[in-house]
Structure formats: structure tokens, C-alpha cells
Design an enzyme around this catalytic site. Structure first.
Site, PDB file in Angstrom:
ATOM      1  N   GLU A 125     -26.721  35.751  26.205  1.00 42.38           N
ATOM      2  CA  GLU A 125     -27.799  34.986  25.580  1.00 42.38           C
ATOM      3  C   GLU A 125     -27.318  33.614  25.134  1.00 42.38           C
ATOM      4  O   GLU A 125     -28.015  32.610  25.287  1.00 42.38           O
ATOM      5  CB  GLU A 125     -28.356  35.768  24.385  1.00 42.38           C
ATOM      6  CG  GLU A 125     -29.607  35.175  23.774  1.00 42.38           C
ATOM      7  CD  GLU A 125     -29.356  34.195  22.637  1.00 42.38           C
ATOM      8  OE1 GLU A 125     -30.306  33.537  22.187  1.00 42.38           O
ATOM      9  OE2 GLU A 125     -28.183  34.066  22.205  1.00 42.38           O
ATOM     10  N   GLU A 126     -26.120  33.557  24.576  1.00 42.58           N
ATOM     11  CA  GLU A 126     -25.629  32.325  23.959  1.00 42.58           C
ATOM     12  C   GLU A 126     -25.212  31.269  24.974  1.00 42.58           C
ATOM     13  O   GLU A 126     -25.167  30.086  24.645  1.00 42.58           O
ATOM     14  CB  GLU A 126     -24.440  32.641  23.041  1.00 42.58           C
ATOM     15  CG  GLU A 126     -24.744  33.622  21.908  1.00 42.58           C
ATOM     16  CD  GLU A 126     -25.632  33.030  20.825  1.00 42.58           C
ATOM     17  OE1 GLU A 126     -26.134  31.910  21.008  1.00 42.58           O
ATOM     18  OE2 GLU A 126     -25.821  33.694  19.794  1.00 42.58           O
ATOM     19  N   ASP A 147     -33.099  38.907  16.413  1.00 38.39           N
ATOM     20  CA  ASP A 147     -32.195  37.752  16.464  1.00 38.39           C
ATOM     21  C   ASP A 147     -32.591  36.642  15.496  1.00 38.39           C
ATOM     22  O   ASP A 147     -32.129  35.517  15.618  1.00 38.39           O
ATOM     23  CB  ASP A 147     -32.148  37.209  17.899  1.00 38.39           C
ATOM     24  CG  ASP A 147     -30.910  36.367  18.166  1.00 38.39           C
ATOM     25  OD1 ASP A 147     -29.973  36.407  17.352  1.00 38.39           O
ATOM     26  OD2 ASP A 147     -30.890  35.663  19.190  1.00 38.39           O
ATOM     27  N   ASP A 179     -24.676  37.183  14.459  1.00 42.96           N
ATOM     28  CA  ASP A 179     -25.632  36.727  15.469  1.00 42.96           C
ATOM     29  C   ASP A 179     -25.121  37.205  16.819  1.00 42.96           C
ATOM     30  O   ASP A 179     -24.192  36.624  17.374  1.00 42.96           O
ATOM     31  CB  ASP A 179     -25.729  35.199  15.422  1.00 42.96           C
ATOM     32  CG  ASP A 179     -26.488  34.596  16.575  1.00 42.96           C
ATOM     33  OD1 ASP A 179     -27.205  35.331  17.269  1.00 42.96           O
ATOM     34  OD2 ASP A 179     -26.358  33.375  16.784  1.00 42.96           O
ATOM     35  N   HIS A 208     -29.023  40.865  21.681  1.00 45.56           N
ATOM     36  CA  HIS A 208     -28.099  40.463  22.756  1.00 45.56           C
ATOM     37  C   HIS A 208     -26.680  40.893  22.413  1.00 45.56           C
ATOM     38  O   HIS A 208     -26.281  40.934  21.248  1.00 45.56           O
ATOM     39  CB  HIS A 208     -28.184  38.961  23.064  1.00 45.56           C
ATOM     40  CG  HIS A 208     -27.845  38.028  21.944  1.00 45.56           C
ATOM     41  ND1 HIS A 208     -26.567  37.691  21.599  1.00 45.56           N
ATOM     42  CD2 HIS A 208     -28.652  37.321  21.102  1.00 45.56           C
ATOM     43  CE1 HIS A 208     -26.571  36.824  20.611  1.00 45.56           C
ATOM     44  NE2 HIS A 208     -27.833  36.579  20.271  1.00 45.56           N
ATOM     45  N   HIS A 254     -22.779  30.223  14.899  1.00 41.71           N
ATOM     46  CA  HIS A 254     -22.134  29.377  15.911  1.00 41.71           C
ATOM     47  C   HIS A 254     -20.992  28.556  15.320  1.00 41.71           C
ATOM     48  O   HIS A 254     -20.527  27.619  15.958  1.00 41.71           O
ATOM     49  CB  HIS A 254     -23.131  28.449  16.623  1.00 41.71           C
ATOM     50  CG  HIS A 254     -24.203  29.165  17.389  1.00 41.71           C
ATOM     51  ND1 HIS A 254     -25.008  28.539  18.309  1.00 41.71           N
ATOM     52  CD2 HIS A 254     -24.607  30.457  17.376  1.00 41.71           C
ATOM     53  CE1 HIS A 254     -25.862  29.411  18.825  1.00 41.71           C
ATOM     54  NE2 HIS A 254     -25.633  30.586  18.263  1.00 41.71           N
ATOM     55  N   ASP A 265     -23.705  39.566  23.486  1.00 42.22           N
ATOM     56  CA  ASP A 265     -22.646  38.559  23.376  1.00 42.22           C
ATOM     57  C   ASP A 265     -22.679  37.833  22.047  1.00 42.22           C
ATOM     58  O   ASP A 265     -23.664  37.881  21.306  1.00 42.22           O
ATOM     59  CB  ASP A 265     -22.750  37.555  24.520  1.00 42.22           C
ATOM     60  CG  ASP A 265     -24.071  36.786  24.512  1.00 42.22           C
ATOM     61  OD1 ASP A 265     -25.117  37.431  24.308  1.00 42.22           O
ATOM     62  OD2 ASP A 265     -24.063  35.558  24.724  1.00 42.22           O
TER      63      ASP A 265
END
Length: 486
Positions: free
Chosen positions: A145-146, A169, A115, A76, A457, A78
Site C-alpha cells: 500500500e505504501e 487505516d 500504520d 495493509h 512515515h 506493509d
């Protein structure tokens, strides 16, 4: 200091450096997407942008491998935008300041975007290579995705020719993922009644910071502090004795990140000012003691501020505090089938106060639909008791494990041949996009691999340099072993 673009494998790290230089938080991937499209066209690689913004890039097989099954490498575009309070950074404009720190690559005060930037960089490096053997190849780069899996939800049948998908991922070298949790967003809206502040009160801002935060799936079992829940606990334990009046409460920034920071504005009778200060100090000490191993850095800051224009009515305040304090959070159940993996969890991620209401945004994850439904029921029941509304949205399916997966067998055997040890076959408590891909491509055989990434994150995010090399070697070897079409 070692330059990132000189690390091994160089083509991957050179791409990762470019990715860090172009802002790409969720919902703002356009600049990076356009950069990748322009590069692909320069290389003569066919590239398509679908209706929602996903990119599909194709590359012909290397000579002699034309009859192999087509593989799609997926990542992904983003990244999660999280920063420390003292870091001045605009994720929509400023580059990520990545640097080498011993065995790790980190970022200065922000999330790194390993990530899923490392996975994306690996796919682009393979597309740009002239000496990596592979069959017919597709690269799928999804958006958002996030923040909602918009790209995976929007992917339609007919875009991909591949029979095999390699998702990049995952976040632990030596583990092969063959399943993941599904999830759903739950937003609780509690209407507010306001009243004028009482006379003879003093006003303060109370802020909690210093927590580790992290991924609300893969880190949820670590017992880290949730800033929203901790402040709710403080209020519940002190609001009556200190006669506190609450003017607002705001905490967290993403539903899929454990909230590291939260803050509120309150009023206290002048005669209880010292009592409030003592309670704050005592609570900070208590939290530090309880979280001494899992999350030792909690800091509570009490600052005198201007008097707010309004405070919550007594009923609204008590209902909100009770609701937030009673709301479940963290691990609901560990899996019986997969040792050490969380089966069902809930993250009380974001709280926002407006003129009309207070909203509590949660993310429920579960490996099984019944686990998700159970937690949905808990939140619905709490909302009913509090007179609040609840909206469940953005539900996405889990990826059901397939022990007979041919590509999983290839990856497992390849890993064992390269490293002379068995990889661990895993199910991850996070929302990989694979479950959503099964809807338009039900027959696609899928597996997920990746390097070791710690604390995604959160601003503590880091990726282990050696494992990036190991992941790269595994990925190239798997591509070389893809069988011929039936």
C-alpha cells in the site's frame, strides 16, 4: 516497563508484537504473509492468496448471526521503512523495537508500523477469537500500500463476498472517514552534462538532517521543512556568489514521506571556503528561526571530502538548481467543502543523482481530479522550461464521499452510544485504498476508522494506547450491529 503484549486489548497487542517481530516493509511482506497464512490454516480458517499477493481470510458467523450481511475488515500488510541517521537497522531483516512510553507505543529510531499494523492486528485478533459476536466475516490484507498500492490495484472481482468494508487505516480516534484523496507519482528526469573539476577548489559534503518529516498527506499542512527544498534554496542563494560547483544531490527516500534528510557534494574555490562555512551557519540559523515552531531541529553539517571525479556543467547545474528551487511543494489549496482538510498538495519526495541524470520524484495528492490535473500541469510546464522529461504514473482515484452510506450511519450512531458524543465525519488527505476497491466492487459500502497515530512515515511515529482500546470497542460494537441481509 509495561510489556506491549499486556496492554488492552490483549489479543490485539499480542498480534501487534508478532507483526513487529517479522520484517514487512513495502515490497518485502512475504515472511509476514506466510506467517499469517500458516496461523490461519492452523485455526481452520480458509485463506486465499490472490494473484498479486493479497490475503483473503474467512470466518463463519457466530451462532445466531448467520443471516447478517457479510463484512470485510481491511488493512495493509506493509509498513513504511524510515529510520534516523544514527540508527543501524535493516528493515528487511531486523525486528521493530517497539516499547511503551507513557500513553504511547513508540519504536527505537525507526517507524513503528502502527500504520497499518494496529488495524491488521485487530482483524487477526477477531479472527482468532472465540467470544466476539459477528456475522459472516472476511479479512482482506493488501500488499504494498505504501509504495504503490499494488495490492489494491490488483484486487479482482469475485474474491470478496462482503457488502460492507471497514478500512482500518485511519489515524485519529473520534473521526470517521468517508472519503480520501487520489494521487499520482510524477518523476522529472533532467539529463546531466559533466565536466572535470576546476583546479584550486576544495570539496565538501553538505548534509541537512534533524527535520521531523512525516506523512506527505496527513502532515503536509503542518509546515514542516522539506530537506530537498531547503538545500535547493541554499544553493540558489549562494551558488553564484561563492562560485560553487555541484557534484551530486541526493535527498529523501520515499515519495510519500516528507524528506527529513538530504545531502550534496560541492566544490568551492579555496578563497571562498570561509564564505561557504559562514553561509552554511547563517542558513542553518535562518531555517531554525523560520521553522522554530513547526520543525525546529534542522542541522546543517559541512564536512571536507575527497575531490569528486566530475561536477555538473555550468548549464546543467544552473538548470537543476532553478528547477528544484522553482518546483512547488506543500499545500496547494485547502478544501472549501471540508474545513481544515487539504484539498491538493505536492511532496518533492526523493532526489537521486546518477551518471546520466538527476531524478526528482514527487507525489501529487488531491481530493478532486481537477486539482491533481492543475499540479500535473505545473510540473509539466516546469519540465518543459528546463528541458527535462516528466513521467506521470501510478495514478489512483480518490474515494468520493457518500453522505447516505448505511455503514457510516451505523458507525456514527454506535460511537455516540458508546462515548456519548458525536464523532467527526471526515475526508482524509491521504491515499486510502477504498477508492481503488470501488472499481471491482462498485456497490460495496465502505467506512474507515482507526486509533490515534502521530507522525506516521517517520521515526517519530507513535500510537496512543487508550485510543487503541477505544477503536477496538467501536469495531466490535459495529460488528454486532451489522444488519441482516435484505
Amino acid at each position: 516497563m509495561t510489556a506491549i503484549n499486556q496492554l488492552y486489548p490483549q489479543p490485539l497487542w499480542q498480534w501487534f508484537e508478532q507483526i513487529c517481530a517479522i520484517p514487512h516493509p513495502s515490497k518485502h511482506e512475504a515472511a509476514l504473509s506466510q506467517h499469517i497464512q500458516a496461523w490461519a490454516r492452523d485455526k481452520g480458517l480458509p485463506v486465499v492468496e490472490d494473484k498479486v499477493g493479497n490475503l483473503i481470510i474467512r470466518k463463519a458467523a457466530t451462532p445466531g448471526m448467520e443471516n447478517r450481511k457479510t463484512v470485510v475488515i481491511q488493512a495493509h500488510i506493509d509498513m513504511v521503512p524510515q529510520k534516523n541517521n544514527d540508527k543501524v537497522h535493516d528493515f528487511t531483516k531486523d525486528p521493530i523495537e517497539a516499547y511503551v512510553d507513557g500513553e504511547w507505543v513508540k519504536a527505537r529510531g525507526t517507524t513503528l508500523g502502527a500504520d497499518n499494523g494496529i488495524g491488521m492486528a485487530s482483524a487477526l485478533a477477531i479472527l482468532g477469537s472465540d467470544d466476539i459476536p459477528h456475522g459472516p466475516l472476511e479479512v482482506l490484507l493488501t500488499i504494498d500500500e505504501e509504495a504503490g498500492m499494488t495490492g489494491a490495484f490488483g484486487l479482482e472481482a469475485g474474491y470478496l463476498d462482503a457488502e460492507i468494508l471497514i478500512n482500518t487505516d485511519s489515524e485519529q480516534e473520534g473521526e470517521i472517514y468517508m472519503g480520501c484523496a487520489g494521487g499520482v507519482d510524477a518523476e522529472i528526469t533532467l539529463p546531466m552534462v559533466w565536466e572535470a573539476p576546476a583546479e584550486g577548489y576544495k570539496s565538501f559534503a553538505l548534509n541537512l538532517s534533524g527535520l521531523k518529516g512525516g506523512h506527505s498527506g496527513v502532515n503536509i499542512h503542518l509546515g514542516r521543512g522539506n530537506a530537498n527544498k531547503l538545500l535547493a534554496r541554499f544553493l540558489f542563494e549562494n551558488v553564484e556568489a561563492l562560485q560553487l560547483e555541484l557534484a551530486d544531490f541526493n535527498g529523501g527516500s520515499l515519495r510519500n514521506a516528507i524528506p527529513r534528510e538530504a545531502g550534496l557534494t560541492l566544490m568551492v574555490p579555496a578563497e571562498h571556503e570561509q564564505g561557504l562555512k559562514d553561509a552554511v551557519s547563517a542558513f542553518e540559523a535562518l531555517v531554525r528561526e523560520e521553522l522554530a515552531i513547526a520543525d525546529p531541529g534542522a542541522v546543517l553539517t559541512l564536512t571536507e571530502v575527497a575531490e569528486p571525479k566530475r561536477v555538473m556543467s555550468e548549464h546543467s547545474q544552473n538548470t537543476f538548481i532553478d528547477l528544484l528551487n522553482a518546483c512547488p511543494n506543500g499545500v496547494m489549496r485547502m478544501s472549501d467543502e471540508v474545513a481544515g482538510v487539504t484539498e491538493t498538495s505536492l511532496n518533492v519526495g526523493v532526489i537521486t543523482t546518477s551518471e546520466q541524470d538527476v531524478k526528482i520524484l514527487c507525489l501529487i495528492r488531491s481530493l478532486i481530479d481537477s486539482g491533481r490535473t492543475q499540479v500535473e500541469g505545473m510540473l509539466i510546464a516546469l519540465s518543459n522550461l528546463a528541458g527535462a522529461e516528466i513521467e506521470l504514473s501510478g495514478a489512483y482515484p480518490g474515494w468520493k464521499p457518500d453522505n447516505s452510506s448505511p455503514v457510516m450511519a451505523i458507525v456514527r450512531e454506535t460511537y455516540q452510544d458508546i462515548y456519548n458524543k458525536e464523532p467527526v465525519i471526515m475526508v482524509i488527505h491521504a491515499g486510502l485504498e477504498c477508492g481503488l476497491f470501488k472499481k471491482p466492487y462498485p456497490e460495496m459500502d465502505m467506512v474507515s476508522i482507526g486509533p490515534t497515530i502521530r507522525f506516521p512515515h517517520s521515526p517519530d511515529e507513535m500510537v496512543n494506547i487508550e485510543t487503541v482500546g477505544q477503536y477496538w470497542q467501536l469495531l466490535l460494537a459495529v460488528l454486532e450491529r451489522i444488519p441482516e441481509k435484505a
